[in-house]
Design a protein around this motif. Structure first.
Motif, PDB file in Angstrom:
ATOM      1  N   LYS A   8       0.862  -1.183   0.000  1.00 37.75           N
ATOM      2  CA  LYS A   8       0.000   0.000   0.000  1.00 37.75           C
ATOM      3  C   LYS A   8       0.898   1.233   0.000  1.00 37.75           C
ATOM      4  CE  LYS A   8      -3.935   1.774   2.593  1.00 37.75           C
ATOM      5  NZ  LYS A   8      -4.796   1.503   3.751  1.00 37.75           N
ATOM      6  N   ARG A  10       0.586   5.404   0.353  1.00 34.35           N
ATOM      7  CA  ARG A  10      -0.267   6.547   0.671  1.00 34.35           C
ATOM      8  C   ARG A  10       0.237   7.772  -0.091  1.00 34.35           C
ATOM      9  NH1 ARG A  10      -3.728   5.360   4.688  1.00 34.35           N
ATOM     10  NH2 ARG A  10      -3.126   3.674   6.072  1.00 34.35           N
ATOM     11  N   ASP A  11      -0.722   8.472  -0.703  1.00 37.38           N
ATOM     12  CA  ASP A  11      -0.374   9.723  -1.364  1.00 37.38           C
ATOM     13  C   ASP A  11      -1.274  10.814  -0.801  1.00 37.38           C
ATOM     14  OD1 ASP A  11      -2.694   8.896  -2.541  1.00 37.38           O
ATOM     15  OD2 ASP A  11      -1.912   8.774  -4.573  1.00 37.38           O
ATOM     16  N   GLY A  14      -5.269  10.027  -0.554  1.00 36.55           N
ATOM     17  CA  GLY A  14      -5.753   8.655  -0.498  1.00 36.55           C
ATOM     18  C   GLY A  14      -4.614   7.665  -0.490  1.00 36.55           C
ATOM     19  N   ALA A  15      -4.916   6.472  -0.974  1.00 41.37           N
ATOM     20  CA  ALA A  15      -3.903   5.418  -1.007  1.00 41.37           C
ATOM     21  C   ALA A  15      -4.121   4.552  -2.239  1.00 41.37           C
ATOM     22  CB  ALA A  15      -3.982   4.580   0.251  1.00 41.37           C
TER      23      ALA A  15
END
Length: 164
Positions: A8, A10-11, A14-15
């Motif tokens: 995963k 994360r940005d 969101g992700a």
């Protein structure tokens, strides 16, 4: 069939999540895929299959993995909401095998005898015998050549060259 989260990222808002997907069939065939969930939609990034998938199998892949993948991702399928476990059995892949385009090729002596028959029939018809075996078995060129070699070793086909 199994689905598991791979990683995963994360940005800003969101992700993005990647999932590993594996289908295993009773005949030993296996399909591995890498799916990505980003902004509420799922897409397939990579597919590896042993033996290679036919075009019909590749087209059916989305139907095979859609419901379990959507369940693992936590999103709806967008269809009529049918239950995922309808055709699946305890070994996994039961529902997928029912819709599989390639039939199961017999193993052992029976399979070698059938390979030899297809090979000789193609030679007599003047077409590529390896391609005929590939079409009959649904296997890749490499696997088909291996099957032809096994049929030769079992005595169903003449040797390719003289042994020294």
């Amino acid at each position: 069939m199994s689905v598991w989260p791979a990683w995963k990222v994360r940005d800003g808002g969101g992700a993005t999540v990647w999932f590993g997907v594996r289908l295993e069939f009773r005949d030993g065939a296996r399909v591995d895929a890498l799916a990505v969930l980003s902004k509420g939609s799922v897409s397939i990034e990579d597919v590896r299959a042993e033996p290679a998938l036919s075009l019909d199998d590749l087209a059916a892949l989305a139907d095979w993995i859609e419901a379990p993948l959507s369940e693992a991702c936590g999103i709806g399928t967008g269809r009529d909401g049918g239950d995922v476990e309808d055709g699946a059995d305890a070994e996994g892949g039961g529902g997928a095998e029912a819709g599989r385009a390639r039939s199961v090729w017999p193993r052992g002596i029976e399979g070698q005898r059938l390979v030899a028959q297809k090979y000789r029939a193609a030679q007599e018809a003047g077409v590529d015998p390896v391609l005929a075996v590939m079409s009959a078995t649904g296997h890749s060129r490499r696997r088909s050549l291996r099957l032809i070699g096994q049929a030769r070793d079992a005595g169903f086909l003449t040797p390719r060259r003289a042994r020294r």
